[in-house]
Design a protein around this motif. Structure first.
Motif, PDB file in Angstrom:
ATOM      1  N   ALA A 119       0.830  -1.208   0.000  1.00  0.00           N
ATOM      2  CA  ALA A 119       0.000   0.000   0.000  1.00  0.00           C
ATOM      3  C   ALA A 119       0.864   1.257   0.000  1.00  0.00           C
ATOM      4  CB  ALA A 119      -0.936  -0.003   1.207  1.00  0.00           C
ATOM      5  N   VAL A 120       2.047   1.189   0.608  1.00  0.00           N
ATOM      6  CA  VAL A 120       2.965   2.327   0.558  1.00  0.00           C
ATOM      7  C   VAL A 120       3.372   2.577  -0.893  1.00  0.00           C
ATOM      8  CG1 VAL A 120       5.126   3.300   1.392  1.00  0.00           C
ATOM      9  CG2 VAL A 120       3.783   1.808   2.896  1.00  0.00           C
ATOM     10  N   ALA A 121       3.699   1.491  -1.606  1.00  0.00           N
ATOM     11  CA  ALA A 121       4.035   1.621  -3.023  1.00  0.00           C
ATOM     12  C   ALA A 121       2.871   2.239  -3.795  1.00  0.00           C
ATOM     13  CB  ALA A 121       4.399   0.260  -3.601  1.00  0.00           C
ATOM     14  N   ARG A 122       1.676   1.778  -3.513  1.00  0.00           N
ATOM     15  CA  ARG A 122       0.506   2.281  -4.240  1.00  0.00           C
ATOM     16  C   ARG A 122       0.265   3.764  -3.965  1.00  0.00           C
ATOM     17  NH1 ARG A 122      -4.588   0.581  -5.916  1.00  0.00           N
ATOM     18  NH2 ARG A 122      -5.771   2.449  -6.460  1.00  0.00           N
ATOM     19  N   ARG A 123       0.408   4.181  -2.716  1.00  0.00           N
ATOM     20  CA  ARG A 123       0.157   5.592  -2.412  1.00  0.00           C
ATOM     21  C   ARG A 123       1.209   6.483  -3.059  1.00  0.00           C
ATOM     22  NH1 ARG A 123      -1.017   8.424   3.512  1.00  0.00           N
ATOM     23  NH2 ARG A 123      -1.064  10.553   2.686  1.00  0.00           N
ATOM     24  N   VAL A 124       2.441   6.002  -3.151  1.00  0.00           N
ATOM     25  CA  VAL A 124       3.467   6.759  -3.869  1.00  0.00           C
ATOM     26  C   VAL A 124       3.048   6.948  -5.319  1.00  0.00           C
ATOM     27  CG1 VAL A 124       5.826   6.637  -4.783  1.00  0.00           C
ATOM     28  CG2 VAL A 124       5.393   6.139  -2.366  1.00  0.00           C
ATOM     29  N   LEU A 125       2.586   5.874  -5.966  1.00  0.00           N
ATOM     30  CA  LEU A 125       2.162   5.973  -7.358  1.00  0.00           C
ATOM     31  C   LEU A 125       0.944   6.876  -7.504  1.00  0.00           C
ATOM     32  CD1 LEU A 125       2.617   2.243  -8.432  1.00  0.00           C
ATOM     33  CD2 LEU A 125       4.008   4.183  -9.162  1.00  0.00           C
ATOM     34  N   VAL A 153       5.241   0.845   9.470  1.00  0.00           N
ATOM     35  CA  VAL A 153       5.197  -0.500   8.895  1.00  0.00           C
ATOM     36  C   VAL A 153       5.596  -1.544   9.931  1.00  0.00           C
ATOM     37  CG1 VAL A 153       5.673   0.380   6.574  1.00  0.00           C
ATOM     38  CG2 VAL A 153       7.579  -0.368   8.029  1.00  0.00           C
ATOM     39  N   SER A 154       5.208  -2.804   9.655  1.00  0.00           N
ATOM     40  CA  SER A 154       5.606  -3.913  10.530  1.00  0.00           C
ATOM     41  C   SER A 154       6.474  -4.920   9.791  1.00  0.00           C
ATOM     42  CB  SER A 154       4.368  -4.619  11.092  1.00  0.00           C
ATOM     43  OG  SER A 154       3.580  -5.175  10.046  1.00  0.00           O
ATOM     44  N   ALA A 155       6.736  -4.658   8.494  1.00  0.00           N
ATOM     45  CA  ALA A 155       7.583  -5.533   7.678  1.00  0.00           C
ATOM     46  C   ALA A 155       8.487  -4.654   6.821  1.00  0.00           C
ATOM     47  CB  ALA A 155       6.730  -6.446   6.795  1.00  0.00           C
ATOM     48  N   SER A 156       9.554  -5.243   6.316  1.00  0.00           N
ATOM     49  CA  SER A 156      10.572  -4.466   5.607  1.00  0.00           C
ATOM     50  C   SER A 156      10.511  -4.665   4.094  1.00  0.00           C
ATOM     51  CB  SER A 156      11.964  -4.852   6.113  1.00  0.00           C
ATOM     52  OG  SER A 156      12.087  -4.578   7.497  1.00  0.00           O
ATOM     53  N   THR A 157      10.815  -3.615   3.380  1.00  0.00           N
ATOM     54  CA  THR A 157      10.804  -3.607   1.910  1.00  0.00           C
ATOM     55  C   THR A 157      11.592  -2.388   1.455  1.00  0.00           C
ATOM     56  OG1 THR A 157       8.746  -4.826   1.485  1.00  0.00           O
ATOM     57  CG2 THR A 157       9.283  -3.092  -0.067  1.00  0.00           C
ATOM     58  N   VAL A 158      12.141  -2.449   0.246  1.00  0.00           N
ATOM     59  CA  VAL A 158      12.765  -1.264  -0.337  1.00  0.00           C
ATOM     60  C   VAL A 158      11.976  -0.834  -1.566  1.00  0.00           C
ATOM     61  CG1 VAL A 158      14.461  -2.694  -1.598  1.00  0.00           C
ATOM     62  CG2 VAL A 158      14.856  -0.238  -1.311  1.00  0.00           C
ATOM     63  N   LEU A 159      11.627   0.445  -1.597  1.00  0.00           N
ATOM     64  CA  LEU A 159      10.999   1.057  -2.751  1.00  0.00           C
ATOM     65  C   LEU A 159      12.059   1.905  -3.441  1.00  0.00           C
ATOM     66  CD1 LEU A 159       7.685   2.378  -1.098  1.00  0.00           C
ATOM     67  CD2 LEU A 159       8.161   0.089  -2.022  1.00  0.00           C
ATOM     68  N   THR A 160      12.426   1.541  -4.658  1.00  0.00           N
ATOM     69  CA  THR A 160      13.354   2.359  -5.426  1.00  0.00           C
ATOM     70  C   THR A 160      12.512   3.306  -6.275  1.00  0.00           C
ATOM     71  OG1 THR A 160      15.026   0.620  -5.464  1.00  0.00           O
ATOM     72  CG2 THR A 160      15.227   2.363  -7.107  1.00  0.00           C
ATOM     73  N   VAL A 161      12.578   4.597  -5.952  1.00  0.00           N
ATOM     74  CA  VAL A 161      11.740   5.595  -6.615  1.00  0.00           C
ATOM     75  C   VAL A 161      12.627   6.518  -7.444  1.00  0.00           C
ATOM     76  CG1 VAL A 161       9.925   5.505  -4.876  1.00  0.00           C
ATOM     77  CG2 VAL A 161      11.814   7.103  -4.575  1.00  0.00           C
ATOM     78  N   ALA A 220       7.706  11.102  -2.731  1.00  0.00           N
ATOM     79  CA  ALA A 220       7.727   9.672  -2.411  1.00  0.00           C
ATOM     80  C   ALA A 220       8.380   9.436  -1.051  1.00  0.00           C
ATOM     81  CB  ALA A 220       8.475   8.906  -3.500  1.00  0.00           C
ATOM     82  N   HIS A 221       9.470  10.140  -0.789  1.00  0.00           N
ATOM     83  CA  HIS A 221      10.153  10.033   0.499  1.00  0.00           C
ATOM     84  C   HIS A 221       9.220  10.430   1.641  1.00  0.00           C
ATOM     85  CE1 HIS A 221      12.732  11.345   3.826  1.00  0.00           C
ATOM     86  NE2 HIS A 221      13.706  10.596   3.314  1.00  0.00           N
ATOM     87  N   ARG A 222       8.527  11.544   1.463  1.00  0.00           N
ATOM     88  CA  ARG A 222       7.613  12.021   2.509  1.00  0.00           C
ATOM     89  C   ARG A 222       6.484  11.022   2.761  1.00  0.00           C
ATOM     90  NH1 ARG A 222       2.967  13.979   1.595  1.00  0.00           N
ATOM     91  NH2 ARG A 222       3.436  14.471  -0.599  1.00  0.00           N
ATOM     92  N   ILE A 223       5.904  10.496   1.708  1.00  0.00           N
ATOM     93  CA  ILE A 223       4.805   9.532   1.846  1.00  0.00           C
ATOM     94  C   ILE A 223       5.293   8.271   2.556  1.00  0.00           C
ATOM     95  CG2 ILE A 223       3.265   8.004   0.551  1.00  0.00           C
ATOM     96  CD1 ILE A 223       3.184  10.285  -1.605  1.00  0.00           C
ATOM     97  N   ALA A 224       6.408   7.720   2.095  1.00  0.00           N
ATOM     98  CA  ALA A 224       6.915   6.478   2.684  1.00  0.00           C
ATOM     99  C   ALA A 224       7.293   6.668   4.150  1.00  0.00           C
ATOM    100  CB  ALA A 224       8.117   5.983   1.890  1.00  0.00           C
ATOM    101  N   ALA A 225       7.886   7.822   4.479  1.00  0.00           N
ATOM    102  CA  ALA A 225       8.308   8.080   5.856  1.00  0.00           C
ATOM    103  C   ALA A 225       7.125   8.198   6.808  1.00  0.00           C
ATOM    104  CB  ALA A 225       9.157   9.347   5.908  1.00  0.00           C
ATOM    105  N   SER A 226       5.942   8.491   6.264  1.00  0.00           N
ATOM    106  CA  SER A 226       4.770   8.680   7.123  1.00  0.00           C
ATOM    107  C   SER A 226       4.075   7.375   7.496  1.00  0.00           C
ATOM    108  CB  SER A 226       3.763   9.604   6.431  1.00  0.00           C
ATOM    109  OG  SER A 226       3.118   8.948   5.350  1.00  0.00           O
ATOM    110  N   ALA A 227       4.510   6.252   6.911  1.00  0.00           N
ATOM    111  CA  ALA A 227       3.854   4.963   7.149  1.00  0.00           C
ATOM    112  C   ALA A 227       4.538   4.201   8.274  1.00  0.00           C
ATOM    113  CB  ALA A 227       3.868   4.128   5.879  1.00  0.00           C
TER     114      ALA A 227
END
Length: 350
Positions: A182-188, A206-214, A197-204
């Motif tokens: 959902a973090v990926a989706r909200r960035v898109l 999360v309980s699991a790890s992932t890397v979004l390359t934007v 994208a940085h601001r959106i991702a930083a606001s989530a």
């Protein structure tokens, strides 16, 4: 697929009606997969519902779309939410092999160039979704994802692209945070730059790890950053001096890497492979890039995953997709297989 609905509920209803069998099948396959991983049914539902609650608070439109898809497809909402939170659920099982290798090049006076392999279990993805729609923000979005995960790899009409790789960290838990898909989706849906994208991702939370390359192609300079999400915080990895940014399935941020729990040794080998072919990847069209990324090794290249039938099913991995994101042309170039196969057959534009 093309959805002309700008309202989240209407879009969800449209997708759920059009692809009801696919959503139902994917939910059933993932629930069986969680059981095969040894995750109890009660734990699966608890994490799914916690993540659904976190999602509703953080991105209510995405949560509403998921519920509308489930209702239209005749699936219990929590079952579809379990697919949307599949990374959060899998995070409570011991980490196995990683998946996915990503390469992005940016710089002054050049459009972003990218390529990713999406590696996963073929038995979980008999079909997947390529969809174009207009987000509530007014941005048009094209993305690839599974039936039930709200987002994965994509591009929007503001010139922002996104690739997606799983990570594993000691802080991952059953807390049921905002789903990383959902973090990926909200960035898109919303981002008009990598800073957004940085601001959106930083606001989530999360309980699991992932890397979004934007990455973006706004103005005279294209930019990129890898946003390493984890419950312990978010790391940011910048491109090298030549503009290339590579990522596989281990943390590159110095602090977060101390808590890395990824057991897959190929992640380091795959990253080294990308580093070794960096000089050959620049300035190519997506099909030529797919050929070059194999480094002359074809199917034997470290980033090409072919399942080993002698291993248990859970240890069999397949490159299901090779994809390049065109931020200037608002397009995805895709091939349902390994880069060497994509190089031979050509990628198709979506």
């Amino acid at each position: 697929a093309l959805s002309r609905e700008t309202d989240a509920v209407a879009r969800g209803r449209e997708l759920g009606t059009a692809f009801a069998p696919q959503y139902a099948q994917t939910a059933a396959l993932y629930l069986a997969h969680f059981a095969e991983l040894g995750i109890g049914a009660r734990d699966v539902r608890t994490i799914a519902e916690r993540s659904r609650t976190a999602l509703e608070a953080w991105a209510p439109d995405i949560a509403a779309e998921s519920d509308a898809i489930a209702d239209a497809a005749g699936i219990e909402r929590w079952r579809l939410a379990a697919v949307g939170a599949r990374t959060e659920i899998v995070a409570v099982a011991p980490p196995r092999v990683g998946e996915c290798s990503t390469a992005v090049r940016v710089g002054a006076g050049v459009a972003a160039e990218s390529l990713q392999t999406w590696d996963w279990h073929d038995f979980l993805v008999p079909e997947a979704l390529l969809v174009e729609f207009r987000a509530t923000s007014g941005l048009d979005v094209k993305m690839f994802t599974e039936f039930g995960t709200p987002g994965k790899i994509g591009v929007n009409s503001a010139g922002v692209g996104l690739h997606f790789n799983i990570l594993s960290h000691e802080s991952d838990s059953a807390a049921g945070g905002v789903p990383v898909h959902a973090v990926a989706r909200r960035v898109l849906d919303e981002a008009r730059s990598v800073d957004d994208a940085h601001r959106i991702a930083a606001s989530a939370a999360v309980s699991a790890s992932t890397v979004l390359t934007v990455f973006d192609s706004n103005g005279s300079e294209s930019r990129a950053m890898a946003l390493e999400l984890s419950p312990a915080g978010m790391g940011v990895v910048e491109p090298g001096s030549d503009g290339w940014l590579f990522h596989t399935n281990h943390f590159l941020d110095a602090e977060l890497s101390e808590g890395d729990t990824m057991s897959d040794e190929t992640t380091v080998v795959r990253l080294a492979h990308l580093d070794g072919v960096r000089a050959e990847l620049t300035g190519l069209d997506p099909t030529a890039r797919a050929f070059a990324v194999c480094g002359g090794q074809g199917a034997a290249a470290e980033i090409c995953m072919t399942p080993d039938p002698t291993l248990p099913r859970l240890d069999q991995w397949t490159t299901l997709l090779t994809v390049a994101v065109d931020t200037e042309g608002f397009a995805l170039d895709v091939f349902p297989g390994r880069p060497d196969e994509a190089a031979a057959a050509g990628l198709a534009r979506f």
